[in-house]
Scaffold this active site. Structure first.
Site, PDB file in Angstrom:
ATOM      1  N   ASN A  20      27.277  28.217  37.138  1.00 43.07           N
ATOM      2  CA  ASN A  20      28.279  28.904  36.342  1.00 43.07           C
ATOM      3  C   ASN A  20      29.232  27.868  35.728  1.00 43.07           C
ATOM      4  O   ASN A  20      29.787  27.053  36.463  1.00 43.07           O
ATOM      5  CB  ASN A  20      29.019  29.802  37.346  1.00 43.07           C
ATOM      6  CG  ASN A  20      29.865  30.820  36.695  1.00 43.07           C
ATOM      7  OD1 ASN A  20      30.636  30.491  35.830  1.00 43.07           O
ATOM      8  ND2 ASN A  20      29.732  32.053  37.134  1.00 43.07           N
ATOM      9  N   SER A  56      36.956  34.649  33.679  1.00 36.29           N
ATOM     10  CA  SER A  56      37.822  34.456  34.842  1.00 36.29           C
ATOM     11  C   SER A  56      39.259  34.739  34.446  1.00 36.29           C
ATOM     12  O   SER A  56      39.735  34.232  33.435  1.00 36.29           O
ATOM     13  CB  SER A  56      37.720  33.017  35.358  1.00 36.29           C
ATOM     14  OG  SER A  56      38.744  32.803  36.298  1.00 36.29           O
ATOM     15  N   ASN A  58      41.696  33.613  35.999  1.00 36.39           N
ATOM     16  CA  ASN A  58      42.525  32.539  36.564  1.00 36.39           C
ATOM     17  C   ASN A  58      42.726  31.352  35.618  1.00 36.39           C
ATOM     18  O   ASN A  58      43.510  30.472  35.907  1.00 36.39           O
ATOM     19  CB  ASN A  58      41.905  32.047  37.879  1.00 36.39           C
ATOM     20  CG  ASN A  58      41.749  33.182  38.879  1.00 36.39           C
ATOM     21  OD1 ASN A  58      42.564  34.104  38.884  1.00 36.39           O
ATOM     22  ND2 ASN A  58      40.705  33.154  39.686  1.00 36.39           N
ATOM     23  N   LYS A  98      28.841  35.905  31.160  1.00 33.77           N
ATOM     24  CA  LYS A  98      29.521  36.784  32.140  1.00 33.77           C
ATOM     25  C   LYS A  98      30.834  37.291  31.564  1.00 33.77           C
ATOM     26  O   LYS A  98      31.685  36.499  31.165  1.00 33.77           O
ATOM     27  CB  LYS A  98      29.762  36.009  33.436  1.00 33.77           C
ATOM     28  CG  LYS A  98      30.348  36.894  34.524  1.00 33.77           C
ATOM     29  CD  LYS A  98      30.129  36.276  35.881  1.00 33.77           C
ATOM     30  CE  LYS A  98      30.740  37.117  36.981  1.00 33.77           C
ATOM     31  NZ  LYS A  98      30.507  36.526  38.297  1.00 33.77           N
ATOM     32  N   ASN A 127      32.965  40.438  35.843  1.00 34.71           N
ATOM     33  CA  ASN A 127      33.834  39.575  36.643  1.00 34.71           C
ATOM     34  C   ASN A 127      34.929  40.430  37.286  1.00 34.71           C
ATOM     35  O   ASN A 127      34.855  41.654  37.244  1.00 34.71           O
ATOM     36  CB  ASN A 127      34.444  38.505  35.716  1.00 34.71           C
ATOM     37  CG  ASN A 127      34.731  37.199  36.440  1.00 34.71           C
ATOM     38  OD1 ASN A 127      35.346  37.200  37.502  1.00 34.71           O
ATOM     39  ND2 ASN A 127      34.293  36.095  35.873  1.00 34.71           N
ATOM     40  N   GLY A 149      35.642  43.861  44.353  1.00 32.29           N
ATOM     41  CA  GLY A 149      35.225  44.783  45.414  1.00 32.29           C
ATOM     42  C   GLY A 149      35.272  46.244  45.013  1.00 32.29           C
ATOM     43  O   GLY A 149      35.302  46.594  43.825  1.00 32.29           O
ATOM     44  N   GLY A 178      31.843  45.320  43.004  1.00 34.33           N
ATOM     45  CA  GLY A 178      31.970  46.384  43.984  1.00 34.33           C
ATOM     46  C   GLY A 178      30.686  46.801  44.660  1.00 34.33           C
ATOM     47  O   GLY A 178      30.595  47.924  45.158  1.00 34.33           O
TER      48      GLY A 178
END
Ligand SMILES: Cc1cc2nc3c(=O)[nH]c(=O)nc-3n(C[C@H](O)[C@H](O)[C@H](O)COP(=O)(O)O)c2cc1C
Length: 222
Positions: A20, A56, A58, A98, A127, A149, A178
């Site tokens: 990735n 992402s 982040n 992604k 993601n 999740g 999830g």
């Protein structure tokens, strides 16, 4: 990248290895493609396939790479580099993209069209999420970063299903978000996924989850 490749070379795993790649947090957005190309050059011979991570939460600004014109230019640069590397190494490394779950219908349609036009080999949906729906008021719900999740499952599956409708089987889809049971994996398959990706479920359920998902997906009609 060098440290990562040393670790990967030491691993005993000899199966499919997806690697990735993303941009550095301090690379200006207008030079993002340079980072992806540099990473691709480094990892292309070690990877079974390479994932282009533009989702992402982040890395500041990263998800802006999902905008249509920006994404088209970015994928164009990466695909050109991939084809050049294929000539050099005699192997065309497959590319997966992604994406985030926090996209509206227009953005999903734009991404599907761009992926089709650039002949990207697979799409991974999704993601982590910026949304806090389903965890409001819980301890740590206001922490920064992506939510993963069970709370993101339904939304991630809806994005997957929307992509499946747009792409009608033209681009393989990988479902993520999830999956905590075989039934969750089967749900992703029913929504259009050929493969699934596990992260949070491995923390709660451990490696037994992998076998459970494989079995549940085997039972899905082709
Ligand atoms: C702590 C953490 C780190 C992650 N790092 C990455 C990453 O580096 N690249 C990426 O594409 N996805 C990353 N993800 C996203 C997961 O691969 C996955 O797509 C997401 O968490 C949804 O799946 P899940 O609900 O099974 O966790 C990360 C998720 C978590 C929770």
């Amino acid at each position: 990248m060098d440290a990562f490749l040393e670790n990967a070379a030491r691993a005993k795993w000899r199966g499919v290895l997806g690697i990735n790649i993303g941009k550095n947090f301090d690379t200006p957005m207008e030079r993002a493609a340079d980072d992806y190309v540099a990473c691709l050059e480094k990892v292309c011979t070690a990877a079974s396939y390479v994932t282009i991570n533009i989702s992402s939460p982040n890395t500041k600004g990263l998800r802006g790479l999902q905008d249509k014109a920006v994404l088209d230019a970015l994928l164009g640069r990466i695909v050109t580099a991939r084809d050049r590397l294929a000539d050099r190494h005699g192997r065309r490394v497959p590319l997966a993209l992604k994406i985030a779950p926090d996209l509206d219908a227009t953005q999903i349609a734009d991404i599907a069209a761009t992926v089709r036009a650039q002949r990207i080999d697979a799409l991974i949906a999704t993601n982590t999420s910026l949304s806090r729906a389903g965890v409001e008021g819980l301890p740590h719900a206001e922490e920064q970063g992506g939510l993963s999740g069970a709370p993101i499952k339904a939304h991630a599956t809806a994005v997957l299903a929307a992509l499946a409708r747009e792409l009608a089987g033209e681009v393989p889809l990988i479902g993520a978000g999830g999956i905590l049971s075989g039934a969750d994996a089967a749900e992703k398959a029913a929504a259009g996924a050929s493969l699934v990706q596990l992260y949070t479920g491995l923390i709660y359920r451990g490696p037994a989850l992998v076998r459970e998902c494989v079995r549940a997906m085997d039972r899905q009609p082709a």
